[in-house]
Design a protein around this motif. Structure first.
Motif, PDB file in Angstrom:
ATOM      1  N   ARG A 188       0.842  -1.187   0.000  1.00  0.00           N
ATOM      2  CA  ARG A 188       0.000   0.000   0.000  1.00  0.00           C
ATOM      3  C   ARG A 188       0.889   1.253   0.000  1.00  0.00           C
ATOM      4  NH1 ARG A 188      -4.373  -0.605   4.591  1.00  0.00           N
ATOM      5  NH2 ARG A 188      -2.563  -1.219   5.801  1.00  0.00           N
ATOM      6  N   PRO A 189       0.530   2.287  -0.725  1.00  0.00           N
ATOM      7  CA  PRO A 189       1.364   3.498  -0.831  1.00  0.00           C
ATOM      8  C   PRO A 189       1.132   4.481   0.318  1.00  0.00           C
ATOM      9  CG  PRO A 189      -0.477   3.658  -2.348  1.00  0.00           C
ATOM     10  CD  PRO A 189      -0.567   2.299  -1.685  1.00  0.00           C
ATOM     11  N   THR A 190       1.051   3.983   1.535  1.00  0.00           N
ATOM     12  CA  THR A 190       0.777   4.844   2.684  1.00  0.00           C
ATOM     13  C   THR A 190       1.909   5.834   2.920  1.00  0.00           C
ATOM     14  OG1 THR A 190      -0.360   2.978   3.676  1.00  0.00           O
ATOM     15  CG2 THR A 190       0.144   4.819   5.106  1.00  0.00           C
ATOM     16  N   ARG A 191       3.128   5.370   2.849  1.00  0.00           N
ATOM     17  CA  ARG A 191       4.280   6.234   3.096  1.00  0.00           C
ATOM     18  C   ARG A 191       4.342   7.366   2.061  1.00  0.00           C
ATOM     19  NH1 ARG A 191       9.851   3.471   4.160  1.00  0.00           N
ATOM     20  NH2 ARG A 191       8.703   2.967   6.029  1.00  0.00           N
ATOM     21  N   ARG A 192       4.067   7.052   0.817  1.00  0.00           N
ATOM     22  CA  ARG A 192       4.109   8.043  -0.252  1.00  0.00           C
ATOM     23  C   ARG A 192       3.069   9.142   0.005  1.00  0.00           C
ATOM     24  NH1 ARG A 192       3.639   5.695  -5.983  1.00  0.00           N
ATOM     25  NH2 ARG A 192       5.703   4.996  -5.398  1.00  0.00           N
ATOM     26  N   TRP A 193       1.859   8.755   0.409  1.00  0.00           N
ATOM     27  CA  TRP A 193       0.813   9.736   0.672  1.00  0.00           C
ATOM     28  C   TRP A 193       1.160  10.595   1.891  1.00  0.00           C
ATOM     29  CZ3 TRP A 193      -2.190  11.247  -2.891  1.00  0.00           C
ATOM     30  CH2 TRP A 193      -2.592  10.388  -3.890  1.00  0.00           C
ATOM     31  N   THR A 194       1.779   9.992   2.869  1.00  0.00           N
ATOM     32  CA  THR A 194       2.190  10.743   4.058  1.00  0.00           C
ATOM     33  C   THR A 194       3.224  11.796   3.688  1.00  0.00           C
ATOM     34  OG1 THR A 194       1.774   8.807   5.436  1.00  0.00           O
ATOM     35  CG2 THR A 194       3.128  10.552   6.388  1.00  0.00           C
ATOM     36  N   LEU A 249       3.714  13.117   0.708  1.00  0.00           N
ATOM     37  CA  LEU A 249       3.061  14.129  -0.127  1.00  0.00           C
ATOM     38  C   LEU A 249       2.218  15.097   0.717  1.00  0.00           C
ATOM     39  CD1 LEU A 249       2.001  12.058  -3.260  1.00  0.00           C
ATOM     40  CD2 LEU A 249       3.732  13.850  -3.131  1.00  0.00           C
ATOM     41  N   ALA A 250       1.538  14.555   1.709  1.00  0.00           N
ATOM     42  CA  ALA A 250       0.721  15.413   2.575  1.00  0.00           C
ATOM     43  C   ALA A 250       1.593  16.376   3.370  1.00  0.00           C
ATOM     44  CB  ALA A 250      -0.132  14.568   3.510  1.00  0.00           C
TER      45      ALA A 250
END
Length: 108
Positions: A3-9, A11-12
């Motif tokens: 899951r791309p959770t780290r990427r979204w974090t 980016l946020a």
């Protein structure tokens, strides 16, 4: 599947940094307005007070200064500049910060 959770974090967080303190400035502005409403408008002379020639009553009318503070200012005259209030230990840093925009030292 990962899951791309780290990427979204990331980016946020980047979006928050790029947005800047715009949200904070609104909070500060509201806080400042609230304090102005609570304490009223600051008593600021049109030009300021010359600490070498102001009377005790004029000095005592500055925000945060008592009659005793005004007497101490008068007793330690003359001042070369307004920092003399600190150098001669007439006022502490807090009181000096409150009045520094309201006072000046006139040319003699």
């Amino acid at each position: 599947m990962r899951r791309p959770t780290r990427r979204w974090t990331v980016l946020a967080l980047a979006a928050m940094v790029l947005a800047g303190p715009s949200g904070c400035s609104q909070v500060e502005r509201r806080t400042h307005d609230t304090w102005q409403g609570l304490i009223g408008q600051p008593r600021q002379p049109a030009r300021g007070l010359d600490i070498n020639s102001a009377t005790r009553d004029e000095l005592a009318s500055l925000p945060g200064l008592s009659d005793a503070d005004a007497e101490r200012i008068i007793d330690h005259r003359p001042y070369a500049d307004r920092d003399g209030l600190l150098l001669k230990r007439v006022l502490g840093h807090k009181k000096f910060r409150r009045i520094r925009d309201y006072v000046y030292v006139g040319r003699t």
